[in-house]
Design a protein around this motif. Structure first.
Motif, short mmCIF file in Angstrom:
data_model
loop_
_atom_site.label_atom_id
_atom_site.label_comp_id
_atom_site.label_asym_id
_atom_site.label_seq_id
_atom_site.Cartn_x
_atom_site.Cartn_y
_atom_site.Cartn_z
N GLU A 142 0.84 -1.20 0.00
CA GLU A 142 0.00 0.00 0.00
C GLU A 142 0.87 1.24 0.00
OE1 GLU A 142 -3.69 1.88 2.63
OE2 GLU A 142 -2.70 0.05 3.27
N VAL A 143 2.06 1.13 0.61
CA VAL A 143 3.01 2.24 0.63
C VAL A 143 4.39 1.72 0.22
CG1 VAL A 143 1.76 3.51 2.43
CG2 VAL A 143 3.59 1.91 3.09
N ASP A 144 5.25 2.65 -0.19
CA ASP A 144 6.62 2.30 -0.56
C ASP A 144 7.58 2.42 0.62
OD1 ASP A 144 6.00 2.22 -3.49
OD2 ASP A 144 5.60 4.35 -3.14
N LEU A 145 7.28 3.39 1.51
CA LEU A 145 8.14 3.69 2.65
C LEU A 145 7.28 3.81 3.90
CD1 LEU A 145 10.15 6.58 0.94
CD2 LEU A 145 11.04 4.26 1.32
N ALA A 146 7.87 3.51 5.04
CA ALA A 146 7.13 3.68 6.29
C ALA A 146 8.11 3.89 7.43
CB ALA A 146 6.24 2.48 6.58
N PHE A 147 7.67 4.68 8.41
CA PHE A 147 8.45 4.91 9.62
C PHE A 147 8.02 3.85 10.63
CE2 PHE A 147 9.43 7.04 13.67
CZ PHE A 147 10.74 7.44 13.43
N VAL A 148 8.95 3.00 11.06
CA VAL A 148 8.61 1.85 11.91
C VAL A 148 9.47 1.85 13.16
CG1 VAL A 148 7.89 0.45 9.93
CG2 VAL A 148 10.27 0.33 10.72
N ARG A 149 8.96 1.16 14.18
CA ARG A 149 9.75 0.93 15.38
C ARG A 149 10.49 -0.39 15.23
NH1 ARG A 149 7.98 1.27 21.84
NH2 ARG A 149 10.13 1.07 22.63
N LEU A 150 11.75 -0.43 15.67
CA LEU A 150 12.59 -1.60 15.53
C LEU A 150 12.82 -2.27 16.89
CD1 LEU A 150 15.18 0.01 13.09
CD2 LEU A 150 13.23 -1.45 12.49
N PRO A 151 12.92 -3.58 16.92
CA PRO A 151 12.72 -4.48 15.78
C PRO A 151 11.24 -4.55 15.39
CG PRO A 151 12.98 -5.75 17.81
CD PRO A 151 13.22 -4.32 18.17
N THR A 152 10.99 -4.75 14.12
CA THR A 152 9.61 -4.81 13.65
C THR A 152 8.95 -6.10 14.14
OG1 THR A 152 10.35 -5.83 11.58
CG2 THR A 152 10.06 -3.43 11.60
N ARG A 153 7.63 -6.07 14.26
CA ARG A 153 6.89 -7.25 14.70
C ARG A 153 6.79 -8.27 13.56
NH1 ARG A 153 1.40 -5.56 17.58
NH2 ARG A 153 1.37 -7.82 17.86
N LEU A 154 6.70 -7.76 12.33
CA LEU A 154 6.64 -8.64 11.17
C LEU A 154 8.00 -8.63 10.47
CD1 LEU A 154 3.14 -7.44 9.85
CD2 LEU A 154 3.64 -9.40 11.33
N SER A 155 8.19 -9.53 9.52
CA SER A 155 9.48 -9.63 8.83
C SER A 155 9.32 -9.27 7.35
CB SER A 155 10.04 -11.05 8.96
OG SER A 155 9.13 -11.99 8.42
N GLY A 156 10.46 -9.11 6.69
CA GLY A 156 10.44 -8.84 5.26
C GLY A 156 10.75 -7.41 4.90
N PHE A 157 11.39 -6.65 5.82
CA PHE A 157 11.63 -5.23 5.56
C PHE A 157 13.13 -4.94 5.44
CE2 PHE A 157 7.84 -5.32 8.44
CZ PHE A 157 6.90 -5.11 7.43
N SER A 158 13.42 -3.90 4.68
CA SER A 158 14.77 -3.37 4.57
C SER A 158 14.79 -1.99 5.22
CB SER A 158 15.18 -3.27 3.09
OG SER A 158 16.43 -2.62 2.96
N VAL A 159 15.72 -1.77 6.14
CA VAL A 159 15.80 -0.50 6.86
C VAL A 159 17.16 0.13 6.59
CG1 VAL A 159 15.66 0.66 9.09
CG2 VAL A 159 14.26 -1.37 8.64
N LYS A 160 17.18 1.23 5.88
CA LYS A 160 18.43 1.89 5.49
C LYS A 160 18.82 2.98 6.48
CE LYS A 160 20.59 4.08 1.44
NZ LYS A 160 20.39 4.48 0.03
N TRP A 161 17.82 3.67 7.04
CA TRP A 161 18.10 4.76 7.99
C TRP A 161 17.52 4.41 9.34
CZ3 TRP A 161 16.57 5.61 2.95
CH2 TRP A 161 17.49 6.33 2.13
N ARG A 162 18.32 4.54 10.40
CA ARG A 162 17.88 4.21 11.76
C ARG A 162 18.11 5.41 12.69
NH1 ARG A 162 17.93 -1.68 12.75
NH2 ARG A 162 18.27 -2.69 10.72
#
Length: 303
Positions: A142-162
């Protein structure tokens, strides 16, 4: 089986009554009941049982909830994407992002202004939502980018900026606790509090800190936005406990922030879907947002 049946299933599993589901879907209660019956017939499964006036998913229904939600979200994403293409034309470069509501209100306008200086052909679609909603929106594309809290609850994400941050107590400048170097649950014993909603991860951690200190929090308001919590705190409604990085987006001249102890640490990031590489335009926008967040982090304003 069709999309309307799946939408009815999701609405009922969330709201637990056909009346509430009908209101959400904009149709009659009988229509919702009919859609559910059709879906159960098509699947050959009983999906809900009635308990004390509420519809509760059966074991089979509960097992299907997440998958059906993903399908419905993906269909809505496709519809929105098609609409955006119709409005903007295929020559425009679409960037879809989900961020906390406070970021959408107070940080993104300046980020967008800066980004558009070099990307006039971009079309930005902004969603606001919780960390959980952001993860689901990414997985459903639904979106290309999202601001998430780490570690994520679900898997399958790439995080470039922390980004790293911590909890703070937000209070008016005239508040007696403004003289403190830090604020603890014992300091807040009896003090009116404005806290985030009970289902949020931060609220769970704040409640645990108060239980550990054997202090009963005096909650006068529960809100779904850090900006609302800060605005209420600035007005003296109650002290708020929030993520410093997000609070710094607000008008910090109206309140002070003091470290809340025991410290609740936050690691957050700008994520994309690991299996679906983002466009150069999306990557450029993420870099622009990351720069703004790094500037906020560097400020670490304490009032």
């Amino acid at each position: 089986m069709n999309l309307k049946q799946l939408e009815a299933f999701v609405a009922i599993s969330t709201l637990h009554t056909t009346t509430a589901a009908a209101q959400r879907l904009g149709c009659s209660q009988s229509a919702v009941s009919r859609l559910l019956s059709q879906l159960e017939e098509d699947l050959g499964l009983s999906l809900f049982v009635r308990e004390q006036g509420r519809l509760t998913p059966t074991r089979e229904g509960d097992a299907l909830v997440q998958e059906v939600e993903t399908i419905v979200e993906a269909a809505r994403c496709l519809e929105r994407h098609a609409q955006q293409l119709r409005l903007a034309g295929t020559q425009r470069k679409l960037v879809r992002i989900m961020v906390p509501n406070t970021f959408a209100q107070f940080l993104l306008p300046a980020v967008m202004q800066h980004f558009y200086e070099t990307h006039r052909d971009a079309v930005l679609e902004v969603f606001s939502g919780t960390y959980d909603a952001s993860e689901r929106a990414l997985l459903s594309r639904e979106v290309d980018l999202a601001f998430v809290r780490l570690p994520t609850r679900l898997s399958g994400f790439s995080v470039k900026w922390r980004f790293n941050s911590e909890s703070v107590c937000v209070i008016p400048r005239s508040h007696p606790l403004a003289r403190n170097a830090t604020v603890s649950p014992r300091d807040l014993d009896g003090v009116p509090l404005v806290l985030l909603w009970r289902q949020s991860a931060l609220r769970h951690e704040v409640d645990a800190a108060f239980r550990s200190a054997r202090v009963t929090p005096n909650v006068v308001a529960e809100v779904h936005s850090v900006s609302v919590a800060c605005a209420m705190a600035a007005r003296g409604v109650g002290a708020a406990i929030v993520n410093r990085l997000i609070a710094q987006c607000c008008n910090t001249k109206q309140f002070v922030m003091r470290p809340f102890v025991p410290t609740i640490s936050f690691e957050t990031g700008i994520a994309s879907l690991e299996s679906y590489p983002i466009s150069g335009t999306c990557d450029a926008f993420a870099a622009c947002l990351a720069e703004a967040l790094e500037d906020l982090h560097a400020q670490r304003a304490t009032g």
